[in-house]
Motif scaffolding. Structure first.
Motif, PDB file in Angstrom:
ATOM      1  N   LYS A 227       0.834  -1.258  -0.099  1.00 59.06           N
ATOM      2  CA  LYS A 227       0.161  -0.022  -0.094  1.00 59.06           C
ATOM      3  C   LYS A 227       0.842   1.304   0.054  1.00 59.06           C
ATOM      4  N   ASP A 229       0.425   4.936   2.369  1.00 56.78           N
ATOM      5  CA  ASP A 229      -0.025   5.606   3.210  1.00 56.78           C
ATOM      6  C   ASP A 229      -1.134   6.459   3.031  1.00 56.78           C
ATOM      7  N   ASP A 274     -10.194   5.302  -0.146  1.00 61.61           N
ATOM      8  CA  ASP A 274      -9.591   4.579   1.203  1.00 61.61           C
ATOM      9  C   ASP A 274     -10.512   5.452   2.369  1.00 61.61           C
ATOM     10  N   SER A 301      -4.542   1.199  -0.626  1.00 62.01           N
ATOM     11  CA  SER A 301      -4.176  -0.281  -0.191  1.00 62.01           C
ATOM     12  C   SER A 301      -4.465  -1.069  -1.462  1.00 62.01           C
ATOM     13  N   ARG A 340       4.851  -2.692   2.757  1.00 64.79           N
ATOM     14  CA  ARG A 340       4.070  -3.776   3.438  1.00 64.79           C
ATOM     15  C   ARG A 340       4.779  -3.839   4.896  1.00 64.79           C
TER      16      ARG A 340
END
Length: 361
Positions: A227, A229, A274, A301, A340
């Motif tokens: 992903k 952030d 997200d 993500s 990750r």
């Protein structure tokens, strides 16, 4: 560390063809007008929310105290927040090269950080022991929970700066002594310090996790968990408090992917999806996400959605670097790059998550 000359080969984050995806377009009917309007309305809410957060740079404002009502706290502190926002904008505008590294330690951290998006360091045993001592109450609480990966709210305890000022002063001094603060400031081109500390204990699940697309018979992607952030203009530091091997959930970073995460509009779209829940892999949410126009079908993500034999999945697997204790026990990294974290398949990972942000002045 990444092999010489190896780096993420694309100049943008992964783009996924959801029409051809085995868990989306291949098993879903063409969305009707009502479904499209619903999807757009949900996305619109997320887009407004992430745009507002981006405009005020919420990551660099003081967090509301734990247990308080965030909205009331923000309203009461509005004059202070406005002053901070103006001061931060002014300091960034006038910064120039003022935050370039000035010490050997800072330069040693900054060079790999700028090139690969992460830098590995090793803290002394005395520093690790002191961290364990200062965070003993939080770690004890977390160890009793035995929380598996995938539930950060239960596997982490945030330490409120107002209730532990000495702890934050110690972390800021230690980070400065190691050159971490200097490197983070140089990377972000703004003055930063330790603004967020969280203790973390994550246990491996009792059984291998099921594929998020098990309902349609699609295997999990080898890139599941990768992903970028949701925050902006911040740096993260993960400190291992125990030995971390390949199976204990080490931070895994795709070298050079930090340079692919600079497209402003793309970042807003991914974070909007997200924030409003459209990244969920539950069937109903997948259908709603698929009803979005193709240009809005992007996630922060995204790892679970990458098809195993796609170019992007191959690039991520080829250029990922898992930082284990044999390389170092702390990693400073740009969370806007592909990574990750804390996904152990065996045993437990005990760590501290530190975020570098602009501190209140």
């Amino acid at each position: 560390m990444p092999p010489e000359g190896k780096s993420y080969p694309f100049d943008h984050l992964p783009a996924i063809d959801y029409d051809a995806h085995p868990a989306y377009g291949r098993v879903m009917s063409m969305p009707m007008l009502g479904a499209r309007l619903k999807a757009l309305s949900i996305f619109g809410y997320g887009f407004l929310l992430t745009s507002a957060q981006r405009a005020i740079d919420v990551e660099h404002l003081p967090r509301p105290a734990q247990g308080g009502k965030p909205l009331i706290t923000v309203l009461r502190g509005l004059p202070t927040y406005l002053r901070l926002i103006l001061l931060q904008r002014l300091s960034r505008f006038t910064a120039g090269r003022a935050y370039a590294p000035k010490t050997e330690r800072g330069t040693a951290v900054f060079v790999p950080l700028q090139g690969d998006g992460f830098a590995v360091v090793r803290l002394g045993n005395d520093v690790i022991a002191q961290i364990r001592t200062q965070l003993a109450p939080q770690l004890k609480t977390l160890e009793q929970r035995a929380t598996p990966a995938g539930d950060p709210d239960s596997s982490r305890i945030w330490v409120d700066p107002a209730s532990a000022p000495d702890l934050y002063r110690w972390f800021n001094q230690t980070a400065a002594d190691l050159g971490l603060t200097e490197a983070a400031s140089a990377y972000l081109k703004r003055p930063v310090g330790v603004g967020h500390i969280a203790a973390e204990v994550v246990d491996a699940p009792g059984a291998p996790p099921a594929s998020p697309f098990a309902d349609v018979g699609v295997d999990a992607s080898p890139c599941d968990g990768f992903k970028v952030d949701l925050g902006y203009n911040a740096m993260k530091l993960v400190i291992y408090l125990d030995e971390v091997g390949p199976a204990n959930g080490p931070l895994t970073y795709v070298a050079g992917s930090n340079r692919a995460a600079t497209r402003f509009g793309d970042a807003l779209i991914r974070r909007a999806n997200d924030l409003c829940g459209l990244s969920s892999r539950l069937q109903a949410w997948r259908e709603t996400f698929y009803a979005l126009p193709a240009g809005l079908q992007r996630k922060a993500s995204f790892g679970a959605d990458l098809v195993a034999d796609s170019n992007f999945a191959t690039a991520i697997q080829s250029h990922q670097v898992a930082v284990t204790s044999s390389e170092g026990n702390a990693v400073l990294y740009d969370p806007a790059g592909i990574h990750r974290d804390a996904a152990p398949t065996q045993g437990r990972r005990t760590a501290v998550i530190v975020r570098f942000t602009e501190l209140s002045r």
